[in-house]
Write a protein that holds these residues in place. Sequence first.
Motif, short mmCIF file in Angstrom:
data_model
loop_
_atom_site.label_atom_id
_atom_site.label_comp_id
_atom_site.label_asym_id
_atom_site.label_seq_id
_atom_site.Cartn_x
_atom_site.Cartn_y
_atom_site.Cartn_z
N GLY A 63 0.82 -1.21 0.00
CA GLY A 63 0.00 0.00 0.00
C GLY A 63 0.85 1.25 0.00
O GLY A 63 0.57 2.22 -0.73
N THR A 64 1.90 1.23 0.78
CA THR A 64 2.75 2.42 0.92
C THR A 64 3.67 2.59 -0.28
O THR A 64 3.83 3.70 -0.81
CB THR A 64 3.50 2.33 2.26
OG1 THR A 64 2.52 2.27 3.30
CG2 THR A 64 4.39 3.53 2.49
N VAL A 65 4.27 1.50 -0.73
CA VAL A 65 5.11 1.55 -1.94
C VAL A 65 4.27 2.04 -3.13
O VAL A 65 4.73 2.87 -3.93
CB VAL A 65 5.72 0.15 -2.22
CG1 VAL A 65 6.34 0.09 -3.61
CG2 VAL A 65 6.76 -0.18 -1.15
N ASN A 66 3.02 1.57 -3.22
CA ASN A 66 2.17 1.95 -4.35
C ASN A 66 1.71 3.40 -4.28
O ASN A 66 1.63 4.08 -5.31
CB ASN A 66 0.97 1.02 -4.44
CG ASN A 66 1.37 -0.40 -4.85
OD1 ASN A 66 2.52 -0.63 -5.23
ND2 ASN A 66 0.44 -1.33 -4.76
N ASP A 67 1.40 3.88 -3.07
CA ASP A 67 1.04 5.30 -2.95
C ASP A 67 2.17 6.19 -3.44
O ASP A 67 1.94 7.22 -4.08
CB ASP A 67 0.71 5.65 -1.48
CG ASP A 67 -0.73 5.34 -1.12
OD1 ASP A 67 -1.52 4.96 -2.02
OD2 ASP A 67 -1.07 5.46 0.07
N LEU A 68 3.39 5.79 -3.11
CA LEU A 68 4.54 6.56 -3.60
C LEU A 68 4.70 6.39 -5.12
O LEU A 68 4.92 7.36 -5.84
CB LEU A 68 5.82 6.14 -2.87
CG LEU A 68 5.92 6.63 -1.43
CD1 LEU A 68 7.08 5.96 -0.70
CD2 LEU A 68 6.08 8.15 -1.37
N ALA A 69 4.54 5.16 -5.60
CA ALA A 69 4.74 4.90 -7.03
C ALA A 69 3.77 5.74 -7.87
O ALA A 69 4.19 6.38 -8.84
CB ALA A 69 4.56 3.40 -7.32
N VAL A 70 2.48 5.75 -7.49
CA VAL A 70 1.52 6.50 -8.30
C VAL A 70 1.68 8.02 -8.11
O VAL A 70 1.10 8.81 -8.85
CB VAL A 70 0.05 6.07 -8.05
CG1 VAL A 70 -0.14 4.61 -8.43
CG2 VAL A 70 -0.38 6.36 -6.63
N SER A 71 2.45 8.41 -7.11
CA SER A 71 2.83 9.81 -6.97
C SER A 71 4.11 10.11 -7.75
O SER A 71 4.64 11.23 -7.68
CB SER A 71 3.05 10.16 -5.49
OG SER A 71 1.90 9.84 -4.75
N GLY A 72 4.64 9.11 -8.42
CA GLY A 72 5.85 9.31 -9.21
C GLY A 72 7.13 9.18 -8.41
O GLY A 72 8.14 9.80 -8.73
N ALA A 73 7.10 8.35 -7.35
CA ALA A 73 8.29 8.22 -6.49
C ALA A 73 8.62 6.76 -6.23
O ALA A 73 7.74 5.90 -6.17
CB ALA A 73 8.07 8.94 -5.17
N ARG A 74 9.89 6.52 -6.08
CA ARG A 74 10.38 5.20 -5.70
C ARG A 74 10.61 5.18 -4.19
O ARG A 74 11.36 6.01 -3.66
CB ARG A 74 11.70 4.92 -6.43
CG ARG A 74 12.26 3.51 -6.22
CD ARG A 74 13.63 3.36 -6.89
NE ARG A 74 13.56 3.61 -8.31
CZ ARG A 74 14.17 4.62 -8.93
NH1 ARG A 74 14.91 5.48 -8.26
NH2 ARG A 74 14.04 4.78 -10.22
N ALA A 75 9.95 4.25 -3.50
CA ALA A 75 10.10 4.15 -2.04
C ALA A 75 11.55 3.83 -1.69
O ALA A 75 12.16 2.97 -2.33
CB ALA A 75 9.18 3.07 -1.50
#
Lengths: 345, 345
Positions: free
Chosen positions: B85-97
Motif C-alpha cells: 500500500g505504501t510503496v504503491n502510494d509513492l509509485a503513483v505519486s511518481g516516487a520510488r520508495a
Amino acid sequence: MSSTLPKFAFLDPQIDMAHGAGGKATRRLIDDLLGPLLYGTDAPLLPDSARLEIAGSQVLATSDSFVVKPLRFPGGSIGSLAVHGTVNDLAVSGARAQALLVNLVLEAGTETAVLAAELESLSEAARAAGVKIVGGDTKVVEKGKADRMYISTFGIGVPIPGLDPSPYRVRPGDRVLISGPVGDHGITILLARGDLDFEADLCSDSRSVLPLVEALAFVEVGVRWMRDPTRGGVATALNELAGDTGLGIVLRDDDIPLRDAVRSACELLGLDPLHIASEGQFLAVIAAEHAEAALGVLRRTPGGADSRIIGEVREQPSGTVLVANSYGSSRVVDMLVGDPLPRIC
Amino acid sequence: MSSTLPKFAFLDPQIDMAHGAGGKATRRLIDDLLGPLLYGTDAPLLPDSARLEIAGSQVLATSDSFVVKPLRFPGGSIGSLAVHGTVNDLAVSGARAQALLVNLVLEAGTETAVLAAELESLSEAARAAGVKIVGGDTKVVEKGKADRMYISTFGIGVPIPGLDPSPYRVRPGDRVLISGPVGDHGITILLARGDLDFEADLCSDSRSVLPLVEALAFVEVGVRWMRDPTRGGVATALNELAGDTGLGIVLRDDDIPLRDAVRSACELLGLDPLHIASEGQFLAVIAAEHAEAALGVLRRTPGGADSRIIGEVREQPSGTVLVANSYGSSRVVDMLVGDPLPRIC
C-alpha cells in the motif's frame, strides 16, 4: 519448511501489556523478534530516529503510535502528545522536525466533538512546534475494536548543525543533564484515570523540547548523546545507554529533580520515579568541561529553568546505572520490568 | 469561546464505518473536518503522497494505516499489504520508495506466532519491493481494545525521473489505462471472512506496482496522472479526478478487465465492481498520442499483461464518471457511498 531453525529467540508465547511498556519486555520484543524478522542483522541501537541519505541530503525520520488513556489529561491530550512525541524523538536525534504525517485509527461511534478536539490539539501543537502537518490516513474499525482513537505520527526532519548525538561518542567523565523534573507525565496519566484515591496538583509536562535542544546546539557545548525519557523513564533510557556503551552511569539521588506530588504518588504505589515517563524532558550527556556551560544555557532558555546535572558516566560498573544517596550508599536501578503504567503514551 | 463560529462543516455527530470506506463519507470527513482542522486552508487535493523539499532535495512521503480483517487471506496478509500500500502510494505519486517505518498497535493476547508471521510478511514484501524497513514503534493495548494488530506504515521516496503526475496535467482526449483486473482484493477479503455462501478461486492482487510505473517512466510516454484504486475502487479514484479537474471521464464497460469470480460475487451482492478495491493495480491517464505505446510497455513488463485502455477524458459531462456499454447507453458511476466492505485494507 519442515525442519527450519527458529529465526528468532523470542520465547514468550503471546504479547502482553509489558511488551508495550518500554522496559525490559519491550527491549526483548525488539531485540529478539522485531530485530531479526524486520530489521535483519544490521539492527540499529534502538535509536529514536532513522538517519537516511536521500538524494544526497541527510534526512531523519521517526514514527510513533499513541494509545494514551484517557485521551485528555491535565496539561495535554493524545493530539498534542502525538506531535510532541515525534518532534522530541527527532530533537534528541539532533534534528529539527519539518513535516508530520498523521494516521488515525478511529472506533466507530466516536463522537465528532471528541475527534475535532484532538484534531485541534494536533494542529495547535504542530503550529507551536513549528512543524507542518502534510498528510495522513484515516481508518475506522467497529465499535469495540479500538478505544475511540489511536494516532500514529511520522516525522521527517533535517539535522541541526552542530549536533550529532550518538552512544558511541559517550566517554567516562561525561556529565548527565536533565531538562526538568522527572515523571510528571506518567503520574498525571495515572491520576487522570481516577483509579487512585489520591489527588495532586500535577500536569503532564508534554511539550516540544526542540527550543532547548537548539539552544544547546547553538552554543556548541559538545552534546554527546540525548534521549527523551518517555516509556520506561530515566532509568530505562540510561540503562539502554549503559548497555549500548558498556559504561556505567552514576546518578546523585539528591540532584534528580522531582515534584512532591510525583514523589508521594510513587511512594504510595511502590514505584521508582526513575521508571516514570516524562513527555517534555530530555537527558543529555555532555563532556565534563562543557557541562556547566550547557547547564547555564538550558537554564537561561525559556522552559529550562529546572535543568540539572544529575550524574556522570564512569568506566565502572560496566553496563549499569547506579543511584548514589547522600549517606554514601548506592543502589542499582534497572530498566523497567513489567508494566505498572499501561498506555501512558 | 462563547459565540465562536464552528470551524468546520462536518455535521455527522459521530464517526461510523462509512467514514473509513474511502468513498463519499471519507471525502466529507477529510474535506469538512480533517482539512480545515488539520491541514488549514491550503489543503492538498487528497494526493497519495506529500511532496516536501528537504535540504534542497525533493522527497515524497506517505502514510497508511492497515486494519484489514482477516489478517491473512489468499494472496497476502496485513504485513505484505502494509508494504505494498505504501510503496504503491509513492509509485503513483511518481516516487520510488526508499525507506519504510512500521508502527504496530498490538492487542494483548495476540499469539507470538501470529505476530511473527506478519513481521516475516512485512520483511519479505519490503525486500521484494526493494525498500528498507528502517524504524518503527510498537504499542500494546488491552485485550478487546484492538483486533490483534493494526499496522501503520510510513514511506519516504524520491522522484522517479520523467514522472510528475498531477490532476492539473490531465486534458480532454487523454486516455485512461488500468494495469489489470479490478476488484480482486476487495472480493477476496469478503470471501475470506466466510460470511458468504459463495466460493471462488480468487486471490488478492496485492503487490508492488513500482516495476510497472517505472517501465512507463522509462519510455517517456507522458504520464499525466496515476492513482491506485484501493478503498472505493476505480469509481472513487476517477470521480476524485473528475471532481478535481472539472472534466468528464468516460469508460467503456466492455474494456474494463474483470475476473468472472469478481463479476459473479458483485452480481450476487448488488455491488458495482468499480467500487471494489484493488491493491495491486493502478490507473494512469496518458496523452492520447502515447496511449498505445504506454499500453505496449505495460503489457511487455512482467505483471502487466492484462493492462487495458478503458476509457478517455472529455470536456463533458463535467466532474462526472460515465460508463458506456456496447448498446450505446451509459450510466453515471458515483463515488462509493456507505461501506459495503468494511476493513478491506
